[in-house]
Scaffold this active site. Sequence first.
Site, short mmCIF file in Angstrom:
data_model
loop_
_atom_site.label_atom_id
_atom_site.label_comp_id
_atom_site.label_asym_id
_atom_site.label_seq_id
_atom_site.Cartn_x
_atom_site.Cartn_y
_atom_site.Cartn_z
N LYS A 53 -1.49 2.45 -1.36
CA LYS A 53 -2.45 2.32 -0.41
C LYS A 53 -2.75 3.74 0.19
O LYS A 53 -4.02 4.10 0.62
CB LYS A 53 -1.99 1.44 0.71
CG LYS A 53 -1.78 -0.19 0.33
CD LYS A 53 -1.00 -0.91 1.44
CE LYS A 53 -0.99 -2.53 1.02
NZ LYS A 53 -0.11 -3.11 1.78
N GLN A 97 3.75 -2.69 7.30
CA GLN A 97 4.11 -3.22 5.61
C GLN A 97 5.14 -4.47 6.07
O GLN A 97 6.04 -4.24 6.54
CB GLN A 97 4.53 -2.24 4.88
CG GLN A 97 5.00 -2.89 3.59
CD GLN A 97 3.56 -3.20 2.52
OE1 GLN A 97 2.43 -2.39 2.86
NE2 GLN A 97 3.61 -4.39 1.96
N ASP A 120 -5.18 -5.26 8.70
CA ASP A 120 -4.36 -6.24 7.58
C ASP A 120 -5.01 -7.74 8.04
O ASP A 120 -4.62 -8.63 7.19
CB ASP A 120 -2.68 -6.08 7.73
CG ASP A 120 -2.46 -5.50 6.58
OD1 ASP A 120 -2.87 -5.81 5.35
OD2 ASP A 120 -1.16 -5.36 6.75
#
Length: 291
Positions: A53, A97, A120
């Site tokens: 990412k 994450q 996200d």
Amino acid sequence: MATILDGKVIADEIRAEVAEKTAARKAAGKRQPGLAAVLVGDDPASHVYVKMKRKACEKAGIQSFYYELPASTPQAELETLVAKLNADPAVHGILVQLPLPKGLDEERVLQAIDIRKDVDGFHPLNIGRLAQKGREPLFLPATPAGVMVLLQRSGVKLEGANAVVLGRSNIVGMPVALLLIEANATVTVCHSRTKNLKEVCASADVLVAAVGRPEMVKRDWIKPGAVVIDVGVNRIDDPTAEKGTRLVGDVAYEEALDVAGAITPVPGGVGPMTIAMLLANTLKAAELADS
Ligand code: NDP
């Protein structure tokens, strides 16, 4: 023989679009989009994902901030970091994450993220809006959004289609099902207690597999001509491979090729789309911050 839905090609298109818009922002004297990635603990797969990412951010002209914390990090410390990032004008998107190490309260951390920086799309408010008619979430979760863009850009007709989603997780299955409903498909969601799983899957015009079970979906689970989206990423032993392992999806790809109308490969299908959508969300967050 199925058409192969190449996620890498479509993801590259989106990444190029993001890079172009980011460059245009720069030329207009606007702030460079910034994404902060927070990685807690030492899960090897999470390290690989975050690295990918960050690299993708750099390529698209997005500034990348990185915070690596030990698994023993107390909840309060993680939430303090999130608060700091919420307040930082150079950070437009915050990515924590998942999964977090045991002992940390994932929901509380996600809830602490400013909804305007929730690239996200896992903030309860964003997910809640997704589940309500006429309430637009600010951000869609990257993998489900990637599945939808892949379908749309491949010209798959969803209106009135029978869609079956295999899996009901917060991260993939459930949001994919909600997005398919929004796209006017008729949706069935399957999970570990579903009866006659094979028959239900075989009724699908569009089948999305997100179970995390290597090659579970066999040839006779697929309706001839169906569109099959394989979200699964599973590492299996393969003595013939250089590393001794290889990645496979939730669908038995080789056999599915004969019967499906179109199918995504693993790797090279949904995976690249996930990263592209994260970049698109970060650009959107920077645009939101302008207004
Ligand atoms: P979860 O483990 O959170 O969820 C799996 C879902 O599948 C659950 O709803 C579970 O049912 C269901 N399930 C499990 N086993 C069976 C079974 N034997 N029969 C029917 N249903 C079953 O996984 P995720 O949603 O997080 O991930 C799914 C897959 O997608 C994984 O391979 C993951 O690696 C991959 N993934 C890929 C991404 C990408 O970018 N390509 C991003 C995120 C995930 P129940 O709810 O009843 O337990």
